[in-house]
Design a protein around this motif. Sequence first.
Motif, PDB file in Angstrom:
ATOM      1  N   LEU A   9     -55.659   0.052  40.044  1.00 31.31           N
ATOM      2  CA  LEU A   9     -56.353  -0.536  41.193  1.00 31.31           C
ATOM      3  C   LEU A   9     -57.816  -0.812  40.869  1.00 31.31           C
ATOM      4  CD1 LEU A   9     -54.741   1.665  43.969  1.00 31.31           C
ATOM      5  CD2 LEU A   9     -54.525  -0.826  43.794  1.00 31.31           C
ATOM      6  N   LYS A  10     -58.464   0.117  40.198  1.00 32.47           N
ATOM      7  CA  LYS A  10     -59.869  -0.080  39.818  1.00 32.47           C
ATOM      8  C   LYS A  10     -60.010  -1.221  38.814  1.00 32.47           C
ATOM      9  CE  LYS A  10     -61.572   4.486  40.975  1.00 32.47           C
ATOM     10  NZ  LYS A  10     -62.168   5.739  40.505  1.00 32.47           N
ATOM     11  N   GLN A  11     -59.034  -1.372  37.932  1.00 32.85           N
ATOM     12  CA  GLN A  11     -59.041  -2.512  37.001  1.00 32.85           C
ATOM     13  C   GLN A  11     -58.918  -3.826  37.763  1.00 32.85           C
ATOM     14  OE1 GLN A  11     -56.017  -2.139  33.992  1.00 32.85           O
ATOM     15  NE2 GLN A  11     -56.827  -0.191  33.225  1.00 32.85           N
ATOM     16  N   ALA A  12     -58.061  -3.847  38.764  1.00 36.19           N
ATOM     17  CA  ALA A  12     -57.878  -5.055  39.572  1.00 36.19           C
ATOM     18  C   ALA A  12     -59.178  -5.448  40.259  1.00 36.19           C
ATOM     19  CB  ALA A  12     -56.770  -4.847  40.601  1.00 36.19           C
ATOM     20  N   ILE A  13     -59.933  -4.461  40.725  1.00 34.96           N
ATOM     21  CA  ILE A  13     -61.212  -4.734  41.393  1.00 34.96           C
ATOM     22  C   ILE A  13     -62.215  -5.323  40.405  1.00 34.96           C
ATOM     23  CG2 ILE A  13     -63.221  -3.602  42.434  1.00 34.96           C
ATOM     24  CD1 ILE A  13     -61.206  -1.703  43.826  1.00 34.96           C
ATOM     25  N   ALA A  53     -56.504  -5.519  49.100  1.00 30.32           N
ATOM     26  CA  ALA A  53     -55.414  -4.537  49.087  1.00 30.32           C
ATOM     27  C   ALA A  53     -55.722  -3.375  48.148  1.00 30.32           C
ATOM     28  CB  ALA A  53     -54.104  -5.208  48.690  1.00 30.32           C
ATOM     29  N   ALA A  54     -56.426  -3.646  47.052  1.00 30.70           N
ATOM     30  CA  ALA A  54     -56.779  -2.578  46.116  1.00 30.70           C
ATOM     31  C   ALA A  54     -57.701  -1.563  46.802  1.00 30.70           C
ATOM     32  CB  ALA A  54     -57.444  -3.159  44.871  1.00 30.70           C
ATOM     33  N   TYR A  55     -58.658  -2.061  47.575  1.00 30.88           N
ATOM     34  CA  TYR A  55     -59.555  -1.153  48.297  1.00 30.88           C
ATOM     35  C   TYR A  55     -58.785  -0.343  49.336  1.00 30.88           C
ATOM     36  CZ  TYR A  55     -63.520  -3.435  46.109  1.00 30.88           C
ATOM     37  OH  TYR A  55     -64.429  -3.906  45.193  1.00 30.88           O
ATOM     38  N   TYR A  56     -57.852  -0.985  49.999  1.00 35.23           N
ATOM     39  CA  TYR A  56     -57.027  -0.287  50.990  1.00 35.23           C
ATOM     40  C   TYR A  56     -56.245   0.845  50.329  1.00 35.23           C
ATOM     41  CZ  TYR A  56     -53.408   0.608  54.452  1.00 35.23           C
ATOM     42  OH  TYR A  56     -52.555   1.221  55.329  1.00 35.23           O
ATOM     43  N   HIS A  57     -55.570   0.544  49.241  1.00 35.50           N
ATOM     44  CA  HIS A  57     -54.767   1.565  48.562  1.00 35.50           C
ATOM     45  C   HIS A  57     -55.633   2.678  47.972  1.00 35.50           C
ATOM     46  CE1 HIS A  57     -50.985  -0.382  49.217  1.00 35.50           C
ATOM     47  NE2 HIS A  57     -51.389  -1.495  48.634  1.00 35.50           N
ATOM     48  N   LEU A  58     -56.789   2.309  47.430  1.00 35.95           N
ATOM     49  CA  LEU A  58     -57.708   3.340  46.923  1.00 35.95           C
ATOM     50  C   LEU A  58     -58.195   4.235  48.064  1.00 35.95           C
ATOM     51  CD1 LEU A  58     -59.707   1.290  44.276  1.00 35.95           C
ATOM     52  CD2 LEU A  58     -58.291   3.312  43.823  1.00 35.95           C
ATOM     53  N   GLY A  59     -58.409   3.633  49.228  1.00 34.07           N
ATOM     54  CA  GLY A  59     -58.786   4.422  50.404  1.00 34.07           C
ATOM     55  C   GLY A  59     -57.708   5.412  50.774  1.00 34.07           C
ATOM     56  N   GLN A  60     -56.462   4.956  50.748  1.00 34.36           N
ATOM     57  CA  GLN A  60     -55.348   5.850  51.062  1.00 34.36           C
ATOM     58  C   GLN A  60     -55.248   7.003  50.066  1.00 34.36           C
ATOM     59  OE1 GLN A  60     -51.917   3.181  51.250  1.00 34.36           O
ATOM     60  NE2 GLN A  60     -51.798   3.609  53.447  1.00 34.36           N
ATOM     61  N   ILE A  61     -55.344   6.668  48.789  1.00 36.16           N
ATOM     62  CA  ILE A  61     -55.254   7.699  47.747  1.00 36.16           C
ATOM     63  C   ILE A  61     -56.387   8.708  47.906  1.00 36.16           C
ATOM     64  CG2 ILE A  61     -55.465   8.123  45.259  1.00 36.16           C
ATOM     65  CD1 ILE A  61     -54.073   5.352  44.855  1.00 36.16           C
ATOM     66  N   TYR A  86     -64.045   2.953  50.435  1.00 41.63           N
ATOM     67  CA  TYR A  86     -62.992   1.990  50.120  1.00 41.63           C
ATOM     68  C   TYR A  86     -62.488   1.287  51.376  1.00 41.63           C
ATOM     69  CZ  TYR A  86     -62.634   3.803  45.333  1.00 41.63           C
ATOM     70  OH  TYR A  86     -62.889   4.164  44.029  1.00 41.63           O
ATOM     71  N   TYR A  87     -62.251   2.046  52.432  1.00 40.94           N
ATOM     72  CA  TYR A  87     -61.768   1.448  53.676  1.00 40.94           C
ATOM     73  C   TYR A  87     -62.810   0.499  54.275  1.00 40.94           C
ATOM     74  CZ  TYR A  87     -57.577   4.442  54.266  1.00 40.94           C
ATOM     75  OH  TYR A  87     -56.357   5.058  54.155  1.00 40.94           O
ATOM     76  N   THR A  88     -64.074   0.878  54.181  1.00 42.32           N
ATOM     77  CA  THR A  88     -65.136   0.020  54.711  1.00 42.32           C
ATOM     78  C   THR A  88     -65.172  -1.301  53.957  1.00 42.32           C
ATOM     79  OG1 THR A  88     -66.441   1.928  55.419  1.00 42.32           O
ATOM     80  CG2 THR A  88     -67.623  -0.160  55.138  1.00 42.32           C
ATOM     81  N   THR A  89     -65.067  -1.237  52.639  1.00 42.24           N
ATOM     82  CA  THR A  89     -65.037  -2.470  51.844  1.00 42.24           C
ATOM     83  C   THR A  89     -63.827  -3.309  52.217  1.00 42.24           C
ATOM     84  OG1 THR A  89     -66.200  -1.367  50.033  1.00 42.24           O
ATOM     85  CG2 THR A  89     -65.034  -3.416  49.500  1.00 42.24           C
ATOM     86  N   PHE A  90     -62.681  -2.664  52.407  1.00 39.76           N
ATOM     87  CA  PHE A  90     -61.483  -3.385  52.839  1.00 39.76           C
ATOM     88  C   PHE A  90     -61.752  -4.104  54.160  1.00 39.76           C
ATOM     89  CE2 PHE A  90     -57.734  -3.301  55.627  1.00 39.76           C
ATOM     90  CZ  PHE A  90     -56.928  -4.200  54.955  1.00 39.76           C
ATOM     91  N   ALA A  91     -62.347  -3.401  55.137  1.00 43.54           N
ATOM     92  CA  ALA A  91     -62.627  -3.993  56.449  1.00 43.54           C
ATOM     93  C   ALA A  91     -63.599  -5.164  56.336  1.00 43.54           C
ATOM     94  CB  ALA A  91     -63.171  -2.933  57.406  1.00 43.54           C
ATOM     95  N   GLU A  92     -64.537  -5.074  55.405  1.00 43.18           N
ATOM     96  CA  GLU A  92     -65.494  -6.172  55.210  1.00 43.18           C
ATOM     97  C   GLU A  92     -64.828  -7.380  54.559  1.00 43.18           C
ATOM     98  OE1 GLU A  92     -68.450  -4.124  52.927  1.00 43.18           O
ATOM     99  OE2 GLU A  92     -69.491  -3.379  54.715  1.00 43.18           O
ATOM    100  N   LEU A  93     -63.912  -7.129  53.635  1.00 45.40           N
ATOM    101  CA  LEU A  93     -63.247  -8.226  52.915  1.00 45.40           C
ATOM    102  C   LEU A  93     -62.107  -8.848  53.716  1.00 45.40           C
ATOM    103  CD1 LEU A  93     -63.013  -6.663  49.327  1.00 45.40           C
ATOM    104  CD2 LEU A  93     -64.552  -8.488  50.089  1.00 45.40           C
ATOM    105  N   GLU A  94     -61.496  -8.080  54.592  1.00 50.32           N
ATOM    106  CA  GLU A  94     -60.341  -8.534  55.382  1.00 50.32           C
ATOM    107  C   GLU A  94     -60.619  -8.353  56.869  1.00 50.32           C
ATOM    108  OE1 GLU A  94     -57.548 -10.141  55.199  1.00 50.32           O
ATOM    109  OE2 GLU A  94     -57.372 -10.144  53.041  1.00 50.32           O
ATOM    110  N   PRO A  95     -61.511  -9.177  57.437  1.00 45.40           N
ATOM    111  CA  PRO A  95     -61.882  -8.988  58.848  1.00 45.40           C
ATOM    112  C   PRO A  95     -60.701  -8.982  59.817  1.00 45.40           C
ATOM    113  CG  PRO A  95     -63.294 -10.621  57.816  1.00 45.40           C
ATOM    114  CD  PRO A  95     -62.218 -10.291  56.830  1.00 45.40           C
ATOM    115  N   GLU A  96     -59.682  -9.772  59.534  1.00 41.53           N
ATOM    116  CA  GLU A  96     -58.535  -9.838  60.443  1.00 41.53           C
ATOM    117  C   GLU A  96     -57.697  -8.563  60.417  1.00 41.53           C
ATOM    118  OE1 GLU A  96     -57.943 -12.349  62.661  1.00 41.53           O
ATOM    119  OE2 GLU A  96     -59.892 -13.074  61.981  1.00 41.53           O
TER     120      GLU A  96
END
Length: 180
Positions: free
Chosen positions: A28-32, A40-48, A61-71
């Motif tokens: 996931l970190k490589q994907a980022i 999705a990588a930030y979401y999964h990293l947040g979960q882990i 991680y979740y905050t970055t996900f929320a910023e990148l995926e507003p919907e």
Amino acid sequence: MFGQTLVNHYAELEKLSAGDTSEATSLLKQAIKMGKPVPAAYYHLGQISQKSGQLKHAIDYYTTFAELEPELGSLVFPEIEKMYFELRQFDSVEQFYIRLRKRQPESVDIAVGLASHLERKGELQEALSTVDEAQVHKPDSRRLSLIRVSLLNKMGRSDAADDQVQRMLTAEYRKNKLTC
């Protein structure tokens, strides 16, 4: 490069489902790092991170996900709130919503999250102001209107709540009225 990212994403999910969080985290970190952000990588990293008790990292991680995926960002709002409370950083919840709101002022989800948080704190007038500000951007939002009615009732302003309901009913009637 897109193909490789897609392959990595499937590999990450396979590792996660197999319980290999260490390898999944690495992928996931490589994907980022590959360039274009992968929400999705930030979401999964947040979960882990959350599952392993690394709450501060999970929040990031979740905050970055929320910023990148507003919907879809509102999917993680309850988790972020929960973790801030576990960390006893109660004021951070409000600051989180305020930061997001500056970036996404038209988001109903963020306004609702902030208003709900303020309501739980007993700051009903501030919650109502938040809803009113959001309605400037989304005047037709039924969700915001219903929350506004609820807040007005809780504030003992039943006449204003009744007026709000009447405006909603009138607007609904006008929408459904047939014209020739």
